[in-house]
Design an enzyme around this catalytic site. Sequence first.
Site, PDB file in Angstrom:
ATOM      1  N   ALA A 424       3.822  -3.336   6.147  1.00  0.00           N
ATOM      2  CA  ALA A 424       4.024  -2.600   4.843  1.00  0.00           C
ATOM      3  C   ALA A 424       5.290  -2.820   3.782  1.00  0.00           C
ATOM      4  O   ALA A 424       6.341  -2.647   4.245  1.00  0.00           O
ATOM      5  CB  ALA A 424       3.355  -1.226   4.876  1.00  0.00           C
ATOM      6  N   PRO A 425       4.942  -3.062   2.686  1.00  0.00           N
ATOM      7  CA  PRO A 425       3.633  -2.963   1.679  1.00  0.00           C
ATOM      8  C   PRO A 425       3.105  -4.460   1.662  1.00  0.00           C
ATOM      9  O   PRO A 425       2.008  -4.649   0.974  1.00  0.00           O
ATOM     10  CB  PRO A 425       3.926  -2.644   0.234  1.00  0.00           C
ATOM     11  N   LYS A 428       6.569  -9.524   2.693  1.00  0.00           N
ATOM     12  CA  LYS A 428       6.916 -10.649   3.677  1.00  0.00           C
ATOM     13  C   LYS A 428       5.629 -11.208   4.532  1.00  0.00           C
ATOM     14  O   LYS A 428       5.399 -12.157   4.581  1.00  0.00           O
ATOM     15  CB  LYS A 428       7.865  -9.967   4.763  1.00  0.00           C
ATOM     16  N   ASP A 446       1.844  -1.807  10.937  1.00  0.00           N
ATOM     17  CA  ASP A 446       2.659  -0.722  10.231  1.00  0.00           C
ATOM     18  C   ASP A 446       2.220   0.697  10.969  1.00  0.00           C
ATOM     19  O   ASP A 446       1.009   0.780  11.231  1.00  0.00           O
ATOM     20  CB  ASP A 446       2.620  -0.711   8.864  1.00  0.00           C
ATOM     21  N   CYS A 547      17.637  -3.603   5.484  1.00  0.00           N
ATOM     22  CA  CYS A 547      18.188  -3.219   4.051  1.00  0.00           C
ATOM     23  C   CYS A 547      19.523  -2.313   4.147  1.00  0.00           C
ATOM     24  O   CYS A 547      19.578  -1.658   3.083  1.00  0.00           O
ATOM     25  CB  CYS A 547      17.200  -3.141   3.119  1.00  0.00           C
TER      26      CYS A 547
END
Length: 719
Positions: A424-425, A428, A446, A547
């Site tokens: 999600a979302p 990728k 997810d 990230c």
Amino acid sequence: MPLTKRKSTSTPVKSKTPIKKATPAKQTPTKPTPAKKTPSKDVPKQKTPIKATASKPATSSSNKKRKVEELQEEKDSSEDEEDDIENEQLLGANDIDNMESGSDDDDDEDGQDSDNEYAQDTKFEQMIQSRIDERKSLPKRQQAEDDDDFFRKKGAADEDSDDEEDSDDDEPLNKKQRTQDQDSDQEPGDDDDDSEDDDDLTELEREAKELDDEQRQILIDANLELQDQAKQQEKPSLLTDYTKAHENDEQVDEDNIDILGIGEDITKVHARIMESLRVLGNFKELREEGFKRSDYLDLLKKDLCKYYGYVPELIELFIGMFSVPELIEFLEANEAPRPLTIRANALKTRRRELAQSLINRGINLDPMEAWSKTGLKILDANVPVGATPEYLAGHYIIQGASSLLPVMALAPKPKELILDMSAAPGGKTTYIASLMKNTGVLFANDVSPTRSKALVANIHRMGVRNAVVCNYDGRDLPKILTPLDRVLLDAPCSGLGVISRDPSVKVSKGVDDVTECAQLQKELLLSAIDCINPNSVTGGYVVYSTCSVSIDENESVIQYALKKRNVKIVPTGLPFGRDGYVRVGQKIFDKDMAHAKRFYPHVHNMDGFFVCKLQVLKSGVKIENEEEAKKQKRIEKRQVEARRQQKQKNIDEQNKREQKNKKLLEEAVKSTGSLAAGKKAMEERRDAIRKERPFRTTKQNNKWREIGTRRKQPKTTMV
């Protein structure tokens, strides 16, 4: 308020006659008359463009007086020429020669005066250059002191010379010239006269004036730079002043005030940060007596927390990763938003066609860098980017530039079995499907059912037909899915690389959050590796990305996987990015960790990201060598046999106790004559035994547990 190194705006040392930009001399408009040009009068005018006039700025009054003199001389010379023409017929040749020789003598005197002025100005230029050469060989502290003395003495000398020139200029003025000078001073439109004077100048004089102004400005800038260097070489008293200013502060709980910098002027905090950077850059010469480098670093950390609004834990974490100047750049980059980027959907359109359609709708955009063939960078938009007909039709998706990198490293192929563990979302996932050309099988998993709704919506909008959406904990997937060719794990993280998008991370995250995320990431990465088929012809790869810029969430997690599983790090294939850390402080990682890639907002103008690609060599837990594997199998076999024997022994002992208790009960019934009296006698006997050996018996849920069940298991010796 960006913390960029800027040129100092400090003013030079004040002298009695400060250097200032010379204003053009004022002249009274007169009708030009033809004048006889002699070689002697042209010489001083040719020297004017190369005068070092910046060394001695002329005052407005002296300029006016000199201009009046020149105009009067021109007028007198024109009158003399007319008289010469009239008297030439009357006078003899000898008288004419005497007149010409006299005029030549006057011209020589004027040329000599101008030569003297030029020599003085040139001499000052040489003095300036010699001082610059000399000061390079002096210590920095002595350079600053000598420069101050030099410009102070030069200012006094300029003032004396200006006074002498003013007094000399006043003598040859006649009453008519003084009257004109006074009238020009009293005119209200002096600025207009200046512009008219500039128009009256010849092209050569105008160029000479511009050259003088340029040379004057160069010397002024040089003076400012010298003063700036002198000021920078002064030893600061940063910690001393800070200690004095805060020695009477009360120790109160000011967490929010310290973080947000509310209790102190932010400009003072900024000044302290710049001063701390200057001292740390040249600590040996600029440090204060009695203070260590750690004292300056502690003050810098506190000021950075106040200025940028971070919790101290995060600043401490960043200082362990970056140098101090780069840390400032990183914090500044987090204050600015990243460019808005979109990705064209190759399943429905081409990037060129999409770009043309969006331009027609009033969206200004540029193609992304050469490393991406599908990305577009939005520069300006007159319409909502997420509500255009192209967006609703699934021709593109709003996706950060950094989130394209893990999919590029994964390099999916058509007809493969691929898993996106945290899908999600759907940015990728849809990118993987487009590279697979809607072939093979793509598992989009997810753990959050709420986020899975957005995932399903984007899959339908982008036209993906080979995806299977599921909601499982990623740690359970190896037991559910068949062996796969490739796995993408964009693991949940603390978000320390996307602070520009979510500023709340500054105060909501800490070291505990990083540690908690790192533990979950290790478990998910091991599960992702266990899902891989090491014998896959085309695949056998796992791409791990976050990230976050934290080392504990990136290199440490990869190092843990290298110890627990049979994997190795391979190149990601990405054309840019910084290499992963091989050594940070006391932490040493695998040498192949340099194949991993790091991306920073202050370097690559995108969200902070980490990407690493692993190749699975063999399934199962990692074993160092074959001999170790055989030894481990023998140990496991002995342990199984020991447990079996112990279990049988416990059963035999239990049976013996039951037979013994049964005989005791029969004897008690015979002696008492009733079953109830026999059971009561048995309980009394057990109570007596329990008092003697309380650790041998216990009672649970009003039932007796047989003796010996709590006995510790015997230790097995391994050979």
